[in-house]
Design a protein around this motif. Structure first.
Motif, short mmCIF file in Angstrom:
data_model
loop_
_atom_site.label_atom_id
_atom_site.label_comp_id
_atom_site.label_asym_id
_atom_site.label_seq_id
_atom_site.Cartn_x
_atom_site.Cartn_y
_atom_site.Cartn_z
N GLN A 1 0.81 -1.21 0.00
CA GLN A 1 0.00 0.00 0.00
C GLN A 1 0.85 1.27 0.00
O GLN A 1 0.49 2.27 -0.63
N GLU A 2 1.97 1.24 0.71
CA GLU A 2 2.78 2.45 0.86
C GLU A 2 3.86 2.59 -0.21
O GLU A 2 4.28 3.71 -0.51
N HIS A 3 4.31 1.47 -0.77
CA HIS A 3 5.45 1.54 -1.69
C HIS A 3 5.20 0.84 -3.03
O HIS A 3 6.03 0.97 -3.94
N GLY A 4 4.10 0.11 -3.14
CA GLY A 4 3.82 -0.61 -4.38
C GLY A 4 2.98 0.21 -5.34
O GLY A 4 2.44 1.26 -5.00
N GLN A 5 2.87 -0.30 -6.56
CA GLN A 5 2.08 0.35 -7.60
C GLN A 5 0.59 0.12 -7.37
O GLN A 5 0.15 -1.02 -7.17
N ALA A 6 -0.20 1.18 -7.37
CA ALA A 6 -1.65 1.07 -7.30
C ALA A 6 -2.20 0.88 -8.71
O ALA A 6 -1.82 1.60 -9.63
N VAL A 7 -3.07 -0.11 -8.88
CA VAL A 7 -3.62 -0.39 -10.20
C VAL A 7 -5.12 -0.60 -10.06
O VAL A 7 -5.61 -1.12 -9.04
N ASP A 8 -5.87 -0.21 -11.09
CA ASP A 8 -7.30 -0.45 -11.14
C ASP A 8 -7.55 -1.75 -11.90
O ASP A 8 -7.10 -1.92 -13.03
N VAL A 9 -8.25 -2.67 -11.23
CA VAL A 9 -8.54 -3.96 -11.82
C VAL A 9 -10.05 -4.21 -11.73
O VAL A 9 -10.59 -4.39 -10.63
N ALA A 10 -10.70 -4.18 -12.87
CA ALA A 10 -12.14 -4.46 -12.94
C ALA A 10 -12.91 -3.67 -11.89
O ALA A 10 -13.74 -4.22 -11.15
N GLY A 11 -12.64 -2.38 -11.81
CA GLY A 11 -13.40 -1.51 -10.94
C GLY A 11 -12.94 -1.43 -9.51
O GLY A 11 -13.57 -0.76 -8.68
N ARG A 12 -11.85 -2.09 -9.15
CA ARG A 12 -11.32 -2.04 -7.79
C ARG A 12 -9.84 -1.66 -7.84
O ARG A 12 -9.12 -2.05 -8.76
N GLN A 13 -9.40 -0.94 -6.82
CA GLN A 13 -8.00 -0.57 -6.76
C GLN A 13 -7.23 -1.58 -5.92
O GLN A 13 -7.62 -1.90 -4.79
N HIS B 1 -3.07 -2.90 -4.77
CA HIS B 1 -1.68 -2.47 -4.64
C HIS B 1 -0.78 -3.69 -4.80
O HIS B 1 -0.94 -4.68 -4.07
N ALA B 2 0.13 -3.63 -5.74
CA ALA B 2 1.08 -4.72 -5.94
C ALA B 2 2.22 -4.59 -4.93
O ALA B 2 2.54 -3.50 -4.44
N PHE B 3 2.85 -5.71 -4.63
CA PHE B 3 4.05 -5.69 -3.79
C PHE B 3 5.13 -4.89 -4.53
O PHE B 3 5.19 -4.90 -5.76
N PRO B 4 5.98 -4.16 -3.81
CA PRO B 4 6.99 -3.34 -4.49
C PRO B 4 7.89 -4.16 -5.42
O PRO B 4 8.30 -5.27 -5.08
N VAL B 5 8.17 -3.60 -6.58
CA VAL B 5 9.14 -4.25 -7.49
C VAL B 5 10.51 -4.22 -6.82
O VAL B 5 10.76 -3.43 -5.89
N PRO B 6 11.44 -5.08 -7.23
CA PRO B 6 12.73 -5.16 -6.54
C PRO B 6 13.47 -3.83 -6.40
O PRO B 6 14.01 -3.53 -5.34
N ALA B 7 13.48 -3.02 -7.45
CA ALA B 7 14.21 -1.75 -7.36
C ALA B 7 13.61 -0.84 -6.30
O ALA B 7 14.35 -0.13 -5.58
N GLN B 8 12.30 -0.86 -6.16
CA GLN B 8 11.65 -0.05 -5.14
C GLN B 8 11.91 -0.62 -3.75
O GLN B 8 12.19 0.12 -2.80
N LEU B 9 11.84 -1.94 -3.61
CA LEU B 9 12.11 -2.57 -2.32
C LEU B 9 13.52 -2.25 -1.85
O LEU B 9 13.77 -2.04 -0.66
N ARG B 10 14.43 -2.18 -2.80
CA ARG B 10 15.84 -1.90 -2.48
C ARG B 10 16.01 -0.52 -1.85
O ARG B 10 16.96 -0.29 -1.09
#
Length: 318
Positions: free
Chosen positions: A164-176, A178-187
């Motif tokens: 929620q705080e560091h991952g990408q927010a995406v809209d999927v079939a009308g709902r938002q 949050h994906a887990f942070p990609v490796p570069a962001q987690l780093r």
């Protein structure tokens, strides 16, 4: 919006997959009762995020599993865009299929029941359920590091907060979602509430390993399981249990007997009506599990699901 169709070979139920995710603590999955499975996750190469909506149509053929349709968006640098070319589209298809174990031909899975009444009971209890995986070996490994020596519910809260705080927010079939942070962001995350500095350092090392290609699902599955497990144990903070989880539930290897998962051993001993010492006799259990080939990982998952749903059930389910 790009879309792919996946035709299951053998039994498969998207509804069963959704029910499993609802009870799977690491997923923190909140299901909308509309027949759509919504997912958001980093791509296997760790550089983008996929938002995906999956639906399954009923098959016109009696007893056959209906086709699964997946509509997805690819998000790079925070922007949604079509999958760039055939290579990106095929990579998305491969990952989506793997997450639901639809990359495996399960045509012979039902046949195990004829020789093993325990397996028959499990398949009847969980019709159409295949292993629902972590989205990638990278995310499975992150879970093992986060969850080491703390309660699962606490670990799930930390993992969800990272998304929620560091991952990408995406809209999927009308709902938002949050994906887990990609490796570069987690780093780049240096302070993770609830985690020790050691765990944070291990997550950084994991992100580096993912970007270096050391957590490639196809490569982990292509080599002998014992070699893959040895390679995984070389990662910081990854022991025998974690290595098996990454290979089985991250890379999706369908035929590994988990030697380091006591709950599977206990569930297996109870299901087969074995004596009290059997759960500690891994060689004895592995010999029984040989009859499950080439789906040893799958039957082990059904045993865990059975034990979780019925913790006080009598011994024996066959």
């Amino acid at each position: 919006m790009p879309a792919v169709s996946l035709t299951p070979k053998g039994p498969f139920s998207l509804a069963a997959s959704t029910r499993f995710l609802e009870c799977f603590t690491p997923a923190s999955y909140d299901h909308a009762p509309d027949g759509v499975l919504r997912l958001a996750f980093p791509t296997d190469d760790g550089r983008s995020v996929i938002g995906c909506a999956l639906r399954q149509k009923e098959s016109a053929a009696p007893g056959a599993a209906g086709t699964v349709h997946a509509e997805y968006t690819l998000h790079t640098d925070g922007n949604a865009r079509p999958a760039a070319g055939a290579t990106a589209a095929e990579a998305a298809r491969t990952q989506i299929a793997r997450i639901l174990s639809l990359d495996i031909d399960a045509g012979d899975f039902s046949g195990l029941a004829a020789a093993d009444p325990v397996v028959a009971g499990l398949q009847a209890e969980f019709p159409g359920l295949r292993p629902v995986l972590f989205y990638s070996p990278y995310e499975a490994a992150a879970w093992t590091i986060i969850g080491n020596r703390i309660r699962k519910t606490q670990a799930a809260h930390i993992k969800a907060r990272l998304a929620q705080e560091h991952g990408q927010a995406v809209d999927v079939a009308g709902r938002q979602l949050h994906a887990f942070p990609v490796p570069a962001q987690l780093r780049r995350i240096n302070n993770i509430p609830g985690l020790t500095d050691v765990k944070t350092e291990r997550l950084h090392a994991l992100a580096d390993a993912a970007l270096d290609g050391r957590l490639d699902a196809a490569e982990l599955r292509d080599q002998p399981a014992e070699f893959a497990l040895t390679d995984l144990r070389e990662l910081s903070g990854i022991g025998p249990f974690s290595a098996e989880l990454i290979l089985i539930r991250g890379a999706g290897h369908p035929d590994v007997f988990p030697r380091s998962e006591p709950r599977v051993h206990q569930a297996m001993a109870a299901a087969y009506g074995l004596d009290a010492t059997a759960a500690d006799d891994t060689s004895r259990l592995a010999a029984i599990a040989d009859a499950w080939r080439p789906y040893r990982s799958w039957v082990a998952l059904l045993l865990r699901a059975h034990a979780q749903d019925r913790p006080a059930a009598p011994r024996g389910i066959g």
